[in-house]
Enzyme design. Sequence first.
Site, PDB file in Angstrom:
ATOM      1  CB  ALA A   1       4.294 -12.243   2.677  1.00  0.00           C
TER       2      ALA A   1
ATOM      3  CG  HIS B   1     -12.345  -8.551  -2.873  1.00  0.00           C
ATOM      4  ND1 HIS B   1     -11.453  -7.934  -2.035  1.00  0.00           N
ATOM      5  CD2 HIS B   1     -13.473  -8.730  -2.143  1.00  0.00           C
ATOM      6  CE1 HIS B   1     -12.024  -7.755  -0.833  1.00  0.00           C
ATOM      7  NE2 HIS B   1     -13.248  -8.234  -0.885  1.00  0.00           N
TER       8      HIS B   1
HETATM    9  P1  NAD Z   1      -4.312  -3.529   2.184  1.00  0.00           P
HETATM   10  O1  NAD Z   1      -3.530  -2.721   1.193  1.00  0.00           O
HETATM   11  O2  NAD Z   1      -5.400  -2.892   2.960  1.00  0.00           O
HETATM   12  O3  NAD Z   1      -3.293  -4.148   3.275  1.00  0.00           O
HETATM   13  C1  NAD Z   1      -2.126  -4.786   2.907  1.00  0.00           C
HETATM   14  C2  NAD Z   1      -1.368  -5.171   4.183  1.00  0.00           C
HETATM   15  O4  NAD Z   1      -0.214  -5.875   3.780  1.00  0.00           O
HETATM   16  C3  NAD Z   1      -0.904  -3.962   5.019  1.00  0.00           C
HETATM   17  O5  NAD Z   1      -1.272  -4.152   6.378  1.00  0.00           O
HETATM   18  C4  NAD Z   1       0.611  -3.974   4.856  1.00  0.00           C
HETATM   19  O6  NAD Z   1       1.298  -3.609   6.024  1.00  0.00           O
HETATM   20  C5  NAD Z   1       0.888  -5.424   4.534  1.00  0.00           C
HETATM   21  N1  NAD Z   1       2.077  -5.642   3.718  1.00  0.00           N
HETATM   22  C6  NAD Z   1       2.599  -4.834   2.759  1.00  0.00           C
HETATM   23  N2  NAD Z   1       3.674  -5.409   2.210  1.00  0.00           N
HETATM   24  C7  NAD Z   1       3.833  -6.615   2.829  1.00  0.00           C
HETATM   25  C8  NAD Z   1       4.769  -7.662   2.691  1.00  0.00           C
HETATM   26  N3  NAD Z   1       5.752  -7.614   1.804  1.00  0.00           N
HETATM   27  N4  NAD Z   1       4.648  -8.744   3.488  1.00  0.00           N
HETATM   28  C9  NAD Z   1       3.646  -8.808   4.419  1.00  0.00           C
HETATM   29  N5  NAD Z   1       2.726  -7.840   4.581  1.00  0.00           N
HETATM   30  C10 NAD Z   1       2.824  -6.759   3.801  1.00  0.00           C
HETATM   31  O7  NAD Z   1      -4.784  -4.786   1.386  1.00  0.00           O
HETATM   32  P2  NAD Z   1      -5.994  -5.797   1.634  1.00  0.00           P
HETATM   33  O8  NAD Z   1      -6.075  -6.135   3.063  1.00  0.00           O
HETATM   34  O9  NAD Z   1      -5.812  -6.875   0.634  1.00  0.00           O
HETATM   35  O10 NAD Z   1      -7.319  -4.974   1.285  1.00  0.00           O
HETATM   36  C11 NAD Z   1      -7.410  -3.999   0.289  1.00  0.00           C
HETATM   37  C12 NAD Z   1      -8.215  -4.341  -0.963  1.00  0.00           C
HETATM   38  O11 NAD Z   1      -7.387  -4.041  -2.081  1.00  0.00           O
HETATM   39  C13 NAD Z   1      -8.613  -5.760  -1.142  1.00  0.00           C
HETATM   40  O12 NAD Z   1      -9.980  -5.739  -1.338  1.00  0.00           O
HETATM   41  C14 NAD Z   1      -7.932  -6.250  -2.432  1.00  0.00           C
HETATM   42  O13 NAD Z   1      -8.895  -6.872  -3.259  1.00  0.00           O
HETATM   43  C15 NAD Z   1      -7.467  -5.018  -3.113  1.00  0.00           C
HETATM   44  N6  NAD Z   1      -6.105  -5.103  -3.738  1.00  0.00           N
HETATM   45  C16 NAD Z   1      -5.655  -6.254  -4.324  1.00  0.00           C
HETATM   46  C17 NAD Z   1      -4.366  -6.314  -4.871  1.00  0.00           C
HETATM   47  C18 NAD Z   1      -3.887  -7.600  -5.531  1.00  0.00           C
HETATM   48  O14 NAD Z   1      -4.701  -8.328  -6.066  1.00  0.00           O
HETATM   49  N7  NAD Z   1      -2.587  -7.943  -5.491  1.00  0.00           N
HETATM   50  C19 NAD Z   1      -3.540  -5.189  -4.818  1.00  0.00           C
HETATM   51  C20 NAD Z   1      -4.044  -4.014  -4.228  1.00  0.00           C
HETATM   52  C21 NAD Z   1      -5.331  -3.992  -3.684  1.00  0.00           C
END
Ligand code: NAD
Length: 236
Positions: A226, A115
């Site tokens: 994680a 992404h």
């Molecule tokens: P999502 O928010 O849909 O899902 C995140 C998952 O991680 C959830 O199921 C949640 O239960 C789990 N989670 C939360 N904290 C956790 C932890 N400490 N340890 C393990 N699991 C944990 O995110 P997604 O699947 O990446 O999809 C959403 C979209 O949002 C993606 O396209 C991404 O590009 C974007 N996004 C990216 C970032 C980033 O770059 N860090 C941040 C927010 C959103």
Amino acid sequence: MGAITSARELISSARRIATFSGAGLSAESGIPTFRDALTGHWARYDPAELASPEGFARNPELIIEWYNDRRRTLASSTPNAAHQAMADRTGLLHVTQNVDHLLERAGAEQVLHLHGRIDSDRCHRSCGYSESIDISDPPGLRPCPQCGAQLRPAVVWFGEPLPEEVWNSSVEAVEAADLLIVIGTSGVVFPAAGLIDQARRGSAAVIVVNAEPIRTISDITIIGSAAEIVPQLLSA
Ligand code: NAD
């Protein structure tokens, strides 16, 4: 046998391991997941509005300000123990949906960003111009120096296609893997989430590490954080 011991056995007998990560991987670095990002001032907005070409067309200043907020948060964050364990274990290929670069900052060498990355801007008209930006002091809305269209974060928004080369390399990576470790993703954002099924079709085993159960079929699922679980799986 406990799930962690079984997962460690799968990992030690695998020859080619790929990882597939999402926002949960970076949550313990203080980077909010999509759901959590829309808190405080941003709670009244819809992610489809903030991360879409339609939203950018309607209110480009607002969209840039949202990304700049996230950029400043990222600038003051550091990789957590999960990023570090993934980087320290050599030979893994990482496919991530994350737009941060915390895996690279932990020292990971092979990272495919499905992404895009938040630390670059690119021309919204796709004239080919892109530049990296200082995420601790990100610039506001400005024109492309090459063609005059607006510059925007070099990330993939809802409704936009994934970068073809990165997608093809990711499909190749998961098909060639005999083990896919899925970390911190809800598995609901497509086409990215389709990589898990693609890995299974290529006959890879699948280990899921996530804070809550997800719908994906896996060989082993470990519910937990994680930063706590991944080092236990990948340490020597
Ligand atoms: P999502 O928010 O849909 O899902 C995140 C998952 O991680 C959830 O199921 C949640 O239960 C789990 N989670 C939360 N904290 C956790 C932890 N400490 N340890 C393990 N699991 C944990 O995110 P997604 O699947 O990446 O999809 C959403 C979209 O949002 C993606 O396209 C991404 O590009 C974007 N996004 C990216 C970032 C980033 O770059 N860090 C941040 C927010 C959103």
